[in-house]
Write a protein that holds these residues in place. Structure first.
Motif, PDB file in Angstrom:
ATOM      1  N   SER A   4      -6.772  -6.513  -2.505  1.00 21.87           N
ATOM      2  CA  SER A   4      -6.628  -5.058  -2.472  1.00 21.87           C
ATOM      3  C   SER A   4      -7.988  -4.405  -2.247  1.00 21.87           C
ATOM      4  O   SER A   4      -8.109  -3.421  -1.502  1.00 21.87           O
ATOM      5  N   TRP A   5      -9.011  -4.946  -2.895  1.00 22.35           N
ATOM      6  CA  TRP A   5     -10.364  -4.423  -2.713  1.00 22.35           C
ATOM      7  C   TRP A   5     -10.825  -4.610  -1.269  1.00 22.35           C
ATOM      8  O   TRP A   5     -11.426  -3.702  -0.676  1.00 22.35           O
TER       9      TRP A   5
ATOM     10  N   ILE B 290      -9.203  -1.934   0.728  1.00 28.49           N
ATOM     11  CA  ILE B 290      -9.825  -0.630   0.470  1.00 28.49           C
ATOM     12  C   ILE B 290     -11.156  -0.526   1.198  1.00 28.49           C
ATOM     13  O   ILE B 290     -11.506   0.542   1.736  1.00 28.49           O
TER      14      ILE B 290
ATOM     15  N   PHE C 223      -8.676   5.893  -2.687  1.00 29.34           N
ATOM     16  CA  PHE C 223      -7.825   4.716  -2.873  1.00 29.34           C
ATOM     17  C   PHE C 223      -8.176   4.009  -4.173  1.00 29.34           C
ATOM     18  O   PHE C 223      -9.346   3.849  -4.520  1.00 29.34           O
TER      19      PHE C 223
ATOM     20  N   ASN D 274      -2.939   5.415  -2.643  1.00 30.42           N
ATOM     21  CA  ASN D 274      -3.658   6.521  -2.011  1.00 30.42           C
ATOM     22  C   ASN D 274      -3.260   7.798  -2.741  1.00 30.42           C
ATOM     23  O   ASN D 274      -2.085   8.137  -2.812  1.00 30.42           O
TER      24      ASN D 274
ATOM     25  N   VAL E 171      -2.288  -1.061  -3.687  1.00 28.66           N
ATOM     26  CA  VAL E 171      -3.265  -0.037  -3.320  1.00 28.66           C
ATOM     27  C   VAL E 171      -2.579   1.319  -3.328  1.00 28.66           C
ATOM     28  O   VAL E 171      -1.523   1.494  -2.722  1.00 28.66           O
TER      29      VAL E 171
ATOM     30  N   THR F 107     -12.208   2.410   4.013  1.00 31.44           N
ATOM     31  CA  THR F 107     -13.340   3.318   3.818  1.00 31.44           C
ATOM     32  C   THR F 107     -14.596   2.901   4.580  1.00 31.44           C
ATOM     33  O   THR F 107     -15.647   3.516   4.399  1.00 31.44           O
TER      34      THR F 107
ATOM     35  N   ASN G  67     -12.237   8.437   0.746  1.00 31.83           N
ATOM     36  CA  ASN G  67     -12.334   8.201   2.190  1.00 31.83           C
ATOM     37  C   ASN G  67     -12.535   9.494   2.970  1.00 31.83           C
ATOM     38  O   ASN G  67     -13.180   9.508   4.004  1.00 31.83           O
TER      39      ASN G  67
ATOM     40  N   VAL H 271       0.841  -1.186   0.000  1.00 28.12           N
ATOM     41  CA  VAL H 271       0.000   0.000   0.000  1.00 28.12           C
ATOM     42  C   VAL H 271       0.882   1.244   0.000  1.00 28.12           C
ATOM     43  O   VAL H 271       1.820   1.346   0.790  1.00 28.12           O
TER      44      VAL H 271
END
Length: 456
Positions: free
Chosen positions: A358-359, A362, A346, A132, A130, A366, A186, A73
């Motif tokens: 990864s999902w 995320i 993200f 940001n 991921v 959030t 987010n 990340v």
């Protein structure tokens, strides 16, 4: 950052540390797009594996809890943000004990390090799964197809449905292109007007209506400008950065960029008109100090300015400084009611070999638990209506609901793929304008710089 950035995003400000606050603003607005530029290297140097998201009509099944894998990340922020991210990584580890999360965090005040980390990862073939990033860097990222579309996840993951419904559509639209959503927001910030409630009351001024105008604003600013020399009190302390000036443009029906972000329009007559009006607040009406060296987030809590403009990001600093005699208002109307917002979000890298994991990460970044932490931090506004509606978030100021409600008339910061050129070019023009130079010629030079960058 700007966002955020001003934006967006998760900036903290305190009256005693306003210089640091402004540094963070400058850092975010000048580098968010540069971060996205570094991500271009990730596409070229990262893994060649093409793992797509779930098909639009296919089912989604979360990865098995005993799966063994590693995800990386790329994150940024301040120590408070890091604590939130570390907490999410810990929760994720509890759900997926055999998954290693490499949480690569860079402090918000060292953007060069952040970009360098991305480039180093790319060179080593270790593109983050991921990413940001803030509004200011999204257009460059999407135009270069850096992100995996999230449509399959959003449509087929039952947990995503309730989360999506809880996020204002404007936030999702800001991270969408050609009908597909690429990032999950987010946090965000919108620019609103802060006013000193004690000073308004002492002057016999009632809270203006939510549809107040530029003329109303100027009349109040004049009435609240008093004294001279060391005892001077101004009606308004100008937020002097592009994100802080943008609401004046939007509320006069114009922008630095065309709607499709492909063409600079700094020489638009309405841009000239708007910036002339902003300059006159200082040079003609005297209701605002020369902005160079005049920190609005020191002047306002110190009682040296009755109004200023900011996002939610100043509230935590005001609380730490013991300042609570304020409330907020929508930005005043010129030809229309509007303001600007910037957000943090993200994405899943297009080269990620673990898009489903990864999902899942995320989603935790959030979800409501994390959103409440953002709400409690006194920095940015959480992206979900639920978190922004808690008694804790709405406790102060009196009209705190306006932070989220302002999205209804806000537009995203105009951030083209050459935003790292647009932002400094615009502020160079503003410096010239505020010093008395010709508005038209100053904006022509800025527009030329931006157009050249866009053609590269």
């Amino acid at each position: 950052m700007t966002s955020a950035h001003p934006t967006a995003s998760r900036q903290r400000a305190s009256a005693p540390h306003a210089k640091e606050h402004h540094m963070r603003k400058t850092v975010r607005t000048s580098i968010a797009a540069a971060a996205a530029a570094a991500l271009l290297a990730l596409t070229a140097c990262g893994s060649s594996t093409d793992s797509s998201a779930p098909a639009a009509d296919g089912p989604y099944t979360a990865p098995a809890k005993d799966i063994t894998a590693t995800i990386s990340v790329s994150n940024w922020g301040d120590p408070g943000d890091k604590a939130v991210y570390d907490g999410v990584a810990k929760r994720f580890k509890e759900k997926y004990p055999n998954v290693t999360v490499n949480n690569n965090f860079t402090p918000i005040t060292t953007w060069t390090e952040y970009v360098n980390k991305l480039v180093t990862q790319a060179a080593a073939g270790q593109a983050p799964d991921v990413i940001n990033i803030a509004t200011e860097g999204v257009e460059l990222g999407m135009s270069n197809e850096l992100f995996t579309p999230l449509d399959g996840f959003l449509k087929n993951d039952p947990e995503a449905a309730s989360l999506r419904k809880d996020i204002d559509p404007k936030l999702l639209e800001g991270f969408s292109k050609d009908g597909s959503t690429y990032l999950m927001p987010n946090t965000f910030n919108t620019m609103v007007i802060y006013y000193n409630t004690k000073m308004f009351k002492a002057a016999g001024i009632e809270r203006p209506s939510d549809d107040w105008t530029w003329d109303d604003f100027l009349a109040i600013a004049k009435k609240l400008t008093t004294g001279s020399g060391a005892n001077k009190v101004y009606g308004f302390a100008m937020p002097y950065y592009s994100f802080g000036i943008t609401p004046w443009l939007y509320s006069n029906g114009t922008s630095m960029m065309s709607a499709d972000l492909q063409t600079a329009q700094l020489t638009d007559p309405k841009v000239k008109e708007t910036l002339g009006w902003v300059r006159d607040l200082v040079t003609e009406h005297g209701v605002s100090p020369q902005p160079k060296g005049a920190d609005p987030y020191q002047l306002f809590p110190a009682g040296k300015a009755a109004m200023t403009g900011a996002g939610h990001f100043v509230t935590g600093g005001f609380a730490k400084a013991g300042f609570s005699d304020y409330d907020i208002l929508p930005w005043p109307k010129g030809t229309t009611k509007s303001t600007v917002f910037g957000a943090g979000a993200f994405a899943i890298s297009k080269t990620s070999e673990n898009p489903a994991l990864s999902w899942e990460f995320i989603k935790m970044l959030t979800d409501q638990q994390t959103q409440k932490q953002w709400a409690d931090a006194g920095a940015a506004v959480p992206s979900t209506k639920t978190a922004a509606s808690t008694p804790e978030f709405l406790a102060s100021p009196k009209h705190a609901d306006e932070f989220y409600n302002s999205l209804s008339y806000a537009k995203p910061v105009a951030a083209p793929r050459a935003y790292n050129v647009l932002d400094p070019a615009f502020m160079r023009a503003m410096d010239e304008i505020m010093s008395g130079q010709d508005i038209g010629s100053s904006l022509e030079k800025a527009e030329k710089d931006v157009e050249e960058a866009l053609q590269q």
